[in-house]
Every structure is written in C-alpha cells, then in structure tokens.
Design a protein around this motif. Structure first.
Motif, PDB file in Angstrom:
ATOM      1  N   LYS A 113       0.825  -1.228   0.012  1.00 51.31           N
ATOM      2  CA  LYS A 113       0.149  -0.187  -0.031  1.00 51.31           C
ATOM      3  C   LYS A 113       0.941   1.232   0.023  1.00 51.31           C
ATOM      4  O   LYS A 113       0.652   2.331  -0.766  1.00 51.31           O
ATOM      5  CB  LYS A 113      -0.917   0.054   1.364  1.00 51.31           C
ATOM      6  CG  LYS A 113      -2.012   1.004   1.196  1.00 51.31           C
ATOM      7  CD  LYS A 113      -3.179   0.675   1.884  1.00 51.31           C
ATOM      8  CE  LYS A 113      -4.323   1.644   1.870  1.00 51.31           C
ATOM      9  NZ  LYS A 113      -5.432   1.148   2.806  1.00 51.31           N
ATOM     10  N   GLU A 114       1.853   0.958   0.503  1.00 52.14           N
ATOM     11  CA  GLU A 114       3.004   2.306   0.686  1.00 52.14           C
ATOM     12  C   GLU A 114       3.434   2.346  -0.784  1.00 52.14           C
ATOM     13  O   GLU A 114       3.588   3.793  -1.391  1.00 52.14           O
ATOM     14  CB  GLU A 114       4.156   1.869   1.586  1.00 52.14           C
ATOM     15  CG  GLU A 114       3.527   1.975   3.129  1.00 52.14           C
ATOM     16  CD  GLU A 114       3.356   3.521   3.608  1.00 52.14           C
ATOM     17  OE1 GLU A 114       4.176   4.513   3.404  1.00 52.14           O
ATOM     18  OE2 GLU A 114       2.337   3.836   3.880  1.00 52.14           O
ATOM     19  N   LYS A 115       3.598   1.432  -1.446  1.00 49.16           N
ATOM     20  CA  LYS A 115       3.956   1.661  -3.023  1.00 49.16           C
ATOM     21  C   LYS A 115       2.983   2.273  -3.696  1.00 49.16           C
ATOM     22  O   LYS A 115       3.259   2.952  -4.437  1.00 49.16           O
ATOM     23  CB  LYS A 115       4.533   0.234  -3.251  1.00 49.16           C
ATOM     24  CG  LYS A 115       5.516   0.225  -4.601  1.00 49.16           C
ATOM     25  CD  LYS A 115       6.975   0.793  -4.179  1.00 49.16           C
ATOM     26  CE  LYS A 115       7.578   0.677  -5.694  1.00 49.16           C
ATOM     27  NZ  LYS A 115       9.034   1.234  -5.124  1.00 49.16           N
ATOM     28  N   GLU A 128       3.438   5.849  -3.288  1.00 49.50           N
ATOM     29  CA  GLU A 128       4.642   6.582  -4.251  1.00 49.50           C
ATOM     30  C   GLU A 128       4.161   6.412  -5.782  1.00 49.50           C
ATOM     31  O   GLU A 128       4.496   7.346  -6.384  1.00 49.50           O
ATOM     32  CB  GLU A 128       5.753   5.476  -3.842  1.00 49.50           C
ATOM     33  CG  GLU A 128       6.934   5.505  -4.572  1.00 49.50           C
ATOM     34  CD  GLU A 128       8.015   4.691  -4.456  1.00 49.50           C
ATOM     35  OE1 GLU A 128       8.809   4.517  -5.390  1.00 49.50           O
ATOM     36  OE2 GLU A 128       8.263   4.388  -3.491  1.00 49.50           O
ATOM     37  N   HIS A 129       3.558   5.405  -6.248  1.00 50.41           N
ATOM     38  CA  HIS A 129       3.332   5.106  -7.732  1.00 50.41           C
ATOM     39  C   HIS A 129       2.173   6.593  -7.997  1.00 50.41           C
ATOM     40  O   HIS A 129       2.250   6.902  -9.106  1.00 50.41           O
ATOM     41  CB  HIS A 129       2.690   3.808  -8.060  1.00 50.41           C
ATOM     42  CG  HIS A 129       3.994   2.915  -8.101  1.00 50.41           C
ATOM     43  ND1 HIS A 129       3.809   1.513  -8.048  1.00 50.41           N
ATOM     44  CD2 HIS A 129       5.278   3.315  -8.480  1.00 50.41           C
ATOM     45  CE1 HIS A 129       5.045   1.163  -8.379  1.00 50.41           C
ATOM     46  NE2 HIS A 129       6.032   1.944  -8.465  1.00 50.41           N
ATOM     47  N   ALA A 130       1.207   6.532  -7.112  1.00 50.82           N
ATOM     48  CA  ALA A 130       0.122   7.592  -7.288  1.00 50.82           C
ATOM     49  C   ALA A 130       0.935   8.715  -7.379  1.00 50.82           C
ATOM     50  O   ALA A 130       0.415   9.912  -8.120  1.00 50.82           O
ATOM     51  CB  ALA A 130      -0.839   7.425  -6.452  1.00 50.82           C
ATOM     52  N   ALA A 131       1.744   9.148  -6.444  1.00 54.42           N
ATOM     53  CA  ALA A 131       2.666  10.425  -6.313  1.00 54.42           C
ATOM     54  C   ALA A 131       3.214  10.741  -7.493  1.00 54.42           C
ATOM     55  O   ALA A 131       3.209  11.731  -8.110  1.00 54.42           O
ATOM     56  CB  ALA A 131       3.314  10.453  -5.201  1.00 54.42           C
ATOM     57  N   ASN A 132       3.886   9.584  -8.367  1.00 55.50           N
ATOM     58  CA  ASN A 132       4.562   9.784  -9.512  1.00 55.50           C
ATOM     59  C   ASN A 132       3.934   9.896 -10.597  1.00 55.50           C
ATOM     60  O   ASN A 132       3.908  10.578 -11.421  1.00 55.50           O
ATOM     61  CB  ASN A 132       5.343   8.521  -9.646  1.00 55.50           C
ATOM     62  CG  ASN A 132       6.210   8.428 -10.947  1.00 55.50           C
ATOM     63  OD1 ASN A 132       5.724   7.711 -11.780  1.00 55.50           O
ATOM     64  ND2 ASN A 132       7.584   9.053 -10.907  1.00 55.50           N
ATOM     65  N   ASN A 154       3.823  13.428 -12.920  1.00 49.19           N
ATOM     66  CA  ASN A 154       4.118  13.184 -14.330  1.00 49.19           C
ATOM     67  C   ASN A 154       3.053  13.815 -15.003  1.00 49.19           C
ATOM     68  O   ASN A 154       3.369  14.574 -16.074  1.00 49.19           O
ATOM     69  CB  ASN A 154       4.227  11.713 -14.739  1.00 49.19           C
ATOM     70  CG  ASN A 154       5.492  11.175 -14.327  1.00 49.19           C
ATOM     71  OD1 ASN A 154       6.583  11.889 -14.567  1.00 49.19           O
ATOM     72  ND2 ASN A 154       5.682  10.075 -14.093  1.00 49.19           N
ATOM     73  N   ARG A 155       1.868  13.828 -14.667  1.00 50.17           N
ATOM     74  CA  ARG A 155       0.799  14.720 -15.333  1.00 50.17           C
ATOM     75  C   ARG A 155       0.656  16.157 -15.131  1.00 50.17           C
ATOM     76  O   ARG A 155       0.465  16.507 -16.037  1.00 50.17           O
ATOM     77  CB  ARG A 155      -0.791  14.158 -14.716  1.00 50.17           C
ATOM     78  CG  ARG A 155      -1.015  12.713 -14.880  1.00 50.17           C
ATOM     79  CD  ARG A 155      -1.083  12.251 -16.295  1.00 50.17           C
ATOM     80  NE  ARG A 155       0.129  11.914 -17.228  1.00 50.17           N
ATOM     81  CZ  ARG A 155       0.937  10.757 -16.782  1.00 50.17           C
ATOM     82  NH1 ARG A 155       1.012  10.174 -15.810  1.00 50.17           N
ATOM     83  NH2 ARG A 155       2.065  11.043 -17.483  1.00 50.17           N
ATOM     84  N   ILE A 181      -5.678   4.026  -7.191  1.00 51.08           N
ATOM     85  CA  ILE A 181      -6.639   4.900  -7.630  1.00 51.08           C
ATOM     86  C   ILE A 181      -7.215   5.763  -6.487  1.00 51.08           C
ATOM     87  O   ILE A 181      -7.329   7.084  -6.462  1.00 51.08           O
ATOM     88  CB  ILE A 181      -8.033   4.039  -8.174  1.00 51.08           C
ATOM     89  CG1 ILE A 181      -7.649   3.583  -9.456  1.00 51.08           C
ATOM     90  CG2 ILE A 181      -9.260   5.024  -8.158  1.00 51.08           C
ATOM     91  CD1 ILE A 181      -8.738   2.688 -10.119  1.00 51.08           C
ATOM     92  N   ASP A 182      -7.355   5.432  -5.194  1.00 52.44           N
ATOM     93  CA  ASP A 182      -7.656   6.078  -4.081  1.00 52.44           C
ATOM     94  C   ASP A 182      -6.594   7.155  -3.822  1.00 52.44           C
ATOM     95  O   ASP A 182      -6.819   8.408  -3.585  1.00 52.44           O
ATOM     96  CB  ASP A 182      -7.940   5.197  -2.881  1.00 52.44           C
ATOM     97  CG  ASP A 182      -8.230   6.033  -1.579  1.00 52.44           C
ATOM     98  OD1 ASP A 182      -9.057   6.644  -1.741  1.00 52.44           O
ATOM     99  OD2 ASP A 182      -8.086   5.494  -0.546  1.00 52.44           O
TER     100      ASP A 182
END
Length: 529
Positions: free
Chosen positions: A317-319, A322-326, A330-331, A368-369
């Motif tokens: 979940k921590e990952k 990190e991926h959502a922030a990335n 990028n967007r 997504i959350d």
C-alpha cells in the motif's frame, strides 16, 4: 486556476456467462472474481473519497452484459455461495497458520477483505448496479455504455443494421437501467471505422473513445493531437488515448503493476495447498483452480513461482502511494508542457480495463484512491474530470475524420481476425443477413414474437468480440468455440422454425431461460436503416 485536465477512464466489461442449465461452470467465476476483487473495492474507494470530502470525477463504462449479470438473481445467489466459500476457507487458513506470525497476518488480512465484501454486498441488497448509480446521480461518476454484447463493429460494417442493433440495443438497455440516456460510448475494443460516428449520433450519443492513432492519423491532422478531442462530421466527439500515461500503468516492462512489492497474481492457494485440504474448494471434478487466496509478492523479474517471497500488504500500500504521487507528478509536468505549447487547457485521457484494478493488479484500487486524494489536496495544475463535464466546459473543438483503429495488437483489427478465429465470420455474416430478413416479418402470434426476439438475442451473443479474443489468446478456447457455435446453432434453428411456421414452444422456453439478456428487445431494430 488549473491549466489542464486529466480524465481517468475505466472500461468495466465481462462477456455474458450464465449457465442455469448446469450446477457449475468455471467461466461464471470471471464475474465472481471481478465482484470481489474489482467492483466492490472500487465502490469502497468511492465511498471513502466522498466521506473525506474528495469530489472525485471518473468516467467508467458498464457494458450491457456486465450490468445484466450483476442484476441477475441466479448469479447473485451463486455469488453469495462463492463468497461464503471464500470466507470459510479464509477462516480455515487463519487456524492453519495460527503458529506462523506472518502467514497468520496475511490470512487475517484476506479474511477481513472477504468479510468487508460481504458487508458491502449485503448493504446494497446484492445490487452493485444500484451502488454505482448513486455516484452517477451525484455527478462523481460518468457511466458510458458500450456495444450491446461488445461486438467488434468494424468487422460487421458491411451490415449497418447489425452495427445499429449493437448500438441501439445498448442505448435502450442503458436508459432502462440508469433512468437517463447515455452521453457516451466505449466502442468495443476502441475499434472505430469511418461512418460509425453517424450511427452514434443517430442514437443520441455525444462522444466515444478511440486509440491515440485514431486521432493522430485523422484528416486533417488534429492541431492538438490527442490532447483535445475532435468532432467528427456527424458532430460526435472523439477522445484519444494518451500513450504516456497509459504506458505507466499498462506496460509489462515499466508499468507500476510489476513492482516487486505487489502481490503475485499467478501463485494461488488453489495450487499450493495439499490436495486433500483444498479439494472442497476447487472444481467439482477435483481439478485444481485459482481460489483467490494469495500469499506471495512479485519479488523480482524473471523469478519462478517457487522463488516468490511472502507478500506484505502494508508495504504494498505504501508503494501505491509512491506510484500515485509519481503518476500525479508526471501529469502535472505533462500538462504544463502541453499548455505552454497549445495555449489552451489540454486533456490527458487515460483509459484502462477496470478489471486491471484489483483483479490483475491487486493494489490497483489503492492506487486510484491515492491518485484522487493527491490530485484533490496536493496540486492545482490539473482538474480531474469526466468526459461529459469536459465537453460542457470546452464545447468548441476541431472537426476531423478519425482514422480506422483499435487498441488491439498493431492498432487495427488483426487480433480479432486471424488464423485462429477467421472461421467464425462467414457464419456471423450469414446470420446477420438472415436476421435482417427476419426483421421485415410481422409476428403471427405471441410465440412468433418471442422467437423473433430470441433470434436477435442469439445473434447479438454470437457477435461478442470476447469469443474471437479468447481464441486468439489461446486460453479457454474450447469454451469460446462452444459459445460461438451454440448461439449460431440456436439462431439458425429459430430462423428455420420461423420460416417454416413450426416453432417449438418448449424448446424456445428453455433457450429464453438460458440466454435471457435484453428481456425488452425488439427484433425490428434490425430493419433496414
């Protein structure tokens, strides 16, 4: 003020698989897995976002076959039993791993998830369509329609009436389900051909999605590429898929779902457990299958399943955070760059199969959350939007002719027309010709009316692109072949019986009970345009 838009689009679709004539059919579990692993988790995310004041905007298709199955009492009962079996097995796993700290932790995590699914399922009286509709009514969710049975439209374009039936039956089903007309459509497989836009306009649809090259190779070439929709000459908006944001999620090489911390899809308790222990939870014939309980993580590229390490949902979940922030970062940079070039607000359209989130990529709903929360609280560069709202805010677009395209292999029609599945199309085309012929008839009595309508259902079900897709992938091929043949054989029997005036009332009653999709269909939808 924001300088651009990001539209997350999910395509929720499963083929119509319903077998009341059998106590157990493995392929029915496609629906049960998607309910537990994708649809309920997504709804739980939506519920949490609204609770915390996040006014999220998401576009999502819900295809007629999926909606029909979610509303079907037989399949609801069977899902109840499927979930109860999962809950029972999860409790057994807690007891089995009572002395193994990490395995017990994972077993308890699984049990909590299944129990939460049960609570949600019962909260909405087993009606997930009602659950999704509340977010449509609140304006957070834009729900699109699709082809009636996900038929691959470019390969039936020589019969415009057949294409029209796929579109019109879907629109009528949508309005009956959601109490409003559909604004947009996810073209099955994002497959576009020149001229289908006129049929979409005639059905009252405002927009559709296509792959990026469908926009990039439009005539004239669109000034803003895929970062603004175009209007076709029929007045329907075409949105193109953004390659950059798609690759970050879809790519098997660099996509987020391949991270070492995430849960391994292919290692499942159904294959790992001792046979006598797992036997009550596999297929009735004793054959092993995935049961939906998994304890291992991806761990690293190129490893065999036996080398996978134990999973930890906390770090996974921590990952996702990190991926959502990335993804959000990028967007932001993408929007800033595009806005400087375009001198107007770009839109980045990021479409994915809904079942990727939760089923194939277990952590997808968490991603997504986090993405909606970070987009809402942590930046002001772009607005998350759904496609209907975008068209209201940006009503002026360039007029072009999109290029023929799909989002399949090589970008055109090859995946649905090749050496594995080409044999089906002469039969489908002949059936379409016969259905157009039948559409001109007037029923002599109630039985004739039922037979004509059932013939329309059987043709629609035979046309599902899923069967050709499965034949090409090489998985569950006998089932796809059997489904194609059975619908065509039923259609041809109905055609002959109608023409001979010898309709078997007992047989048609059985077929209506099995293939009961679109109860209000009118066969006249196939009449020449």
């Amino acid at each position: 003020m924001s300088i651009g838009y990001v539209a997350l689009v999910l395509h929720a679709h499963l083929p119509f698989v319903r077998h009341p004539e059998s106590d157990y059919v493995l392929e029915e579990e496609w629906l049960y897995e998607a309910i537990t692993e994708t649809y309920i988790p997504l709804l739980q995310v939506f519920e949490g976002l609204i609770r915390d004041g996040v006014d999220f905007k998401l576009t999502m298709s819900m295809t007629p076959p999926l909606v029909s199955m979610l509303l079907d009492p037989l399949l609801q009962d069977r899902y109840d039993a499927h979930l109860a079996q999962l809950e029972e097995l999860a409790e057994m796993e807690i007891a089995r791993h009572a002395q193994n700290g990490h395995m017990k932790y994972l077993a308890e995590h699984n049990a909590r998830e299944f129990n939460a699914a049960r609570v949600f399922w019962e909260k909405y009286d087993r009606n997930l369509v009602k659950a999704f509709k509340q977010y449509l009514d609140s304006g957070n969710l834009e729900i699109m329609t699709c082809g009636a049975t996900h038929g691959y439209l470019p390969l039936m374009k020589m019969y415009p009436q057949a294409v029209w039936a796929q579109i019109q039956v879907a629109c009528e089903h949508y309005e009956q389900t959601f109490d409003r007309p559909a604004n947009g459509i996810w073209l099955p497989e994002c497959a576009y051909y020149e001229g289908v836009d006129r049929l979409l306009a005639d059905a009252g649809l405002r927009y559709f999605l296509t792959d990026g090259h469908g926009i990039l190779y439009a005539r004239p070439r669109p000034r803003f590429g895929t970062y603004a929709p175009i209007f076709t000459e029929a007045g329907v908006a075409a949105f193109g898929r953004d390659q950059e944001s798609s690759q970050q999620v879809w790519s098997s090489e660099v996509g987020y779902p391949g991270a070492a911390e995430y849960r391994e899809f292919y290692r499942d308790l159904g294959w790992d457990a001792e046979y006598d222990y797992i036997k009550p939870y596999v297929m009735p014939n004793g054959q092993r299958k995935n049961v939906g309980i998994k304890y291992h993580k991806i761990t690293g590229k190129g490893l065999g399943l036996s080398d996978k390490q134990l999973y930890d949902p906390y770090w996974a979940k921590e990952k996702t955070a990190e991926h959502a922030a990335n993804f959000a970062y990028n967007r932001e940079r993408q929007v800033e760059h595009l806005h400087n070039m375009m001198q107007r607000r770009p839109i980045i359209v990021s479409p994915y199969d809904a079942e990727l989130f939760g089923h194939w990529w277990y952590e997808g709903p968490w991603f997504i959350d986090h993405l909606f929360r970070k987009s809402w609280f942590d930046q002001g560069t772009y607005d998350m939007t759904h496609l209907a709202d975008y068209l209201k805010a940006e009503p002026t677009q360039q007029v072009c002719r999109p290029s023929q395209s799909s989002w399949g292999y090589k970008g055109f029609h090859e995946y649905w027309l090749n050496e594995t599945n080409a044999w089906i199309y002469p039969h489908l085309h002949k059936a379409a010709e016969r259905m157009i012929e039948l559409s001109k008839k007037e029923p002599e009595d109630a039985l004739s009316w039922r037979a004509l309508n059932q013939a329309a259902r059987e043709l629609l079900l035979a046309q599902s692109s899923d069967w050709a897709f499965i034949m090409r992938t090489g998985t569950m091929v006998p089932y796809a072949i059997r489904r194609t043949r059975s619908h065509l054989m039923r259609f041809n029997k109905l055609y002959e019986d109608i023409n001979q005036g010898k309709i078997d009332s007992g047989w048609i009653e059985k077929v209506e009970a099995i293939d009961n999709i679109f109860p209000d269909i009118n066969y006249r939808v196939y009449r020449p345009l």
